[in-house]
Motif scaffolding. Structure first.
Motif, short mmCIF file in Angstrom:
data_model
loop_
_atom_site.label_atom_id
_atom_site.label_comp_id
_atom_site.label_asym_id
_atom_site.label_seq_id
_atom_site.Cartn_x
_atom_site.Cartn_y
_atom_site.Cartn_z
N VAL A 82 0.83 -1.20 0.00
CA VAL A 82 0.00 0.00 0.00
C VAL A 82 0.87 1.25 0.00
O VAL A 82 2.03 1.22 0.38
CB VAL A 82 -0.95 0.04 1.22
N ASN A 84 -0.42 4.06 1.54
CA ASN A 84 -0.74 4.68 2.83
C ASN A 84 0.03 3.95 3.92
O ASN A 84 -0.49 3.11 4.65
CB ASN A 84 -2.24 4.60 3.11
N ASP A 104 -5.16 0.18 -3.39
CA ASP A 104 -5.79 1.19 -2.55
C ASP A 104 -6.18 0.61 -1.19
O ASP A 104 -5.99 -0.58 -0.92
CB ASP A 104 -7.00 1.78 -3.25
N TYR A 110 -8.49 2.07 6.56
CA TYR A 110 -7.24 2.51 5.92
C TYR A 110 -6.27 1.35 5.71
O TYR A 110 -5.10 1.57 5.40
CB TYR A 110 -6.55 3.63 6.71
N PRO A 314 0.98 10.34 0.59
CA PRO A 314 1.07 8.94 0.20
C PRO A 314 2.38 8.69 -0.55
O PRO A 314 2.86 9.57 -1.27
CB PRO A 314 -0.15 8.75 -0.70
N THR A 334 -6.72 6.44 -0.89
CA THR A 334 -5.48 6.79 -0.21
C THR A 334 -5.24 8.29 -0.28
O THR A 334 -4.88 8.93 0.72
CB THR A 334 -4.29 6.05 -0.85
#
Length: 369
Positions: A82, A84, A104, A110, A314, A334
């Motif tokens: 990811v 994030n 994502d 999250y 990000p 994100t």
């Protein structure tokens, strides 16, 4: 009163005698590198997780680097993860010559959107690298099924999830290996850098031990692939041994702080953390959301509350990763949450009075934004 998003001084005062005794124990041992404290901590950390092996290293980033290398991931391979996350997750993938491939995240937790992983798998995919973010676990059952179907390895990034559980199973115990960080801010934090990799594979453990020691099995002789100098310091290992016995207490306090925040902001428009089904959240950071995030942060400084954003940029939007070719809008969830998230103070030594000051300040600011 000034309250930061994290601090260790109050904890140090509470545990000072034990911390100083740990330092003295090492200095009097006659062995300052790869001695009794490192070996004991490795055994105890593995036992805590119910795994066969733990290999300690010098920091959490190298835990991922060496974990990937020990699992055979290298140049030409793709690793699905990811954006994030803290940049070191992706820096580590880049360091072994592999290519990060991003999916994502779920808009509520999250965490990695597992349903997108299948479409991201190519004939170059070698590894799935889930991040157990902010203190709670990924849904590993679905991810393990994908890995088995496509012949992939899984390295779990557990830097933010010491002690977190999914359906009763500890973070780090579902994949082929799991990387941990003991950076001071972590739930189990050292008084400096540190990291570890846990695994049930004897082959992976042997690879890790060689790789963290230049590639040597015995002094001065590199056996195969050259490795790194990535040893956990004896002092940090002994401190971590002492703190590991208090980890469950740290977790209980963090959960109590999290529950108090959730109750305080239940009737506001501040979005508090959503715990995924089956998860026991440990609140490494207490991440909330609000569209007026930047104004809220500025106003809170006037109340003596200094907060943090985890994470404002990000990874795929950062110039250092422009070569990966991700354009704005490629990971919409994100990118959207990065403009709204911020972290409230969260650490086990945060007092009730300090937390109440934070709650009062946030409520006051929310009434005016």
């Amino acid at each position: 009163m000034t309250i930061n998003v994290w601090g260790y001084l109050a904890e140090y005062e509470q545990e000072r005698a034990d911390i100083l005794d740990a330092v003295d124990t090492v200095f009097r041992s006659g062995r300052l590198v790869l001695g009794k404290s490192v070996h004991s901590f490795e055994r105890e950390f593995a036992d805590y997780h119910g795994t066969r092996h733990c290999v300690s290293v010098d920091n959490g980033t190298n835990a991922i680097v060496l974990g990937l290398r020990a699992l055979g991931v290298g140049p030409g391979d793709e690793v699905i993860t990811v954006s994030n996350t803290a940049a070191p997750t992706v820096v580590a993938i880049n360091s072994v010559g592999a290519t990060p491939v991003f999916v994502d995240v779920d808009p509520d937790t999250y965490l990695m959107e597992v349903d997108q992983v299948s479409a991201a798998i190519t004939d170059r995919t070698r590894c799935l690298l889930p991040v157990h973010l902010y203190g709670q676990c990924m849904d590993m059952e679905h991810l393990k099924a994908l890995a088995a179907k496509h012949g992939l390895v899984i390295l779990e990034d557990c830097a933010q999830s010491h002690g977190a559980r999914h359906n009763g199973r500890l973070a780090g115990t579902s994949g082929d290996a799991a990387a941990f960080s003991f950076y001071p801010t972590k739930v189990l934090g050292a008084y400096g850098d540190g990291g570890a990799v846990i695994t049930n594979s004897a082959e992976t453990e042997a690879n890790l031990r060689r790789l963290r020691y230049y590639g040597m099995e015995e002094q001065y002789y590199v056996v195969s692939t050259p490795g790194h100098n990535s040893r956990l310091d004896e002092v940090q290992a002994e401190i971590l041994r002492r703190k590991l016995t208090r980890l469950d207490g740290y977790l209980a306090r963090r959960r109590a702080i999290g529950e108090r925040y959730a109750e305080a902001f239940a009737d506001t428009d501040l979005v508090t953390p959503v715990t995924a089904p089956g998860n026991d959240h440990v609140y490494y950071v207490y991440v909330v959301r609000h569209p007026a995030r930047d104004r809220i942060l500025e106003e809170l400084k006037k109340h003596g509350v200094s907060l943090n954003i985890s994470y404002p940029w990000p990874v795929h939007t950062q110039s250092g990763f422009a070569h990966l070719g991700y354009e704005e809008g490629s990971l919409p969830v994100t990118e959207r949450v990065a403009n709204e998230i911020f972290s409230l103070p969260m650490y086990a030594s945060l007092t009730d009075d300090q937390q109440q000051h934070v709650i009062d300040a946030v409520q006051d600011v929310l009434d005016r934004v």
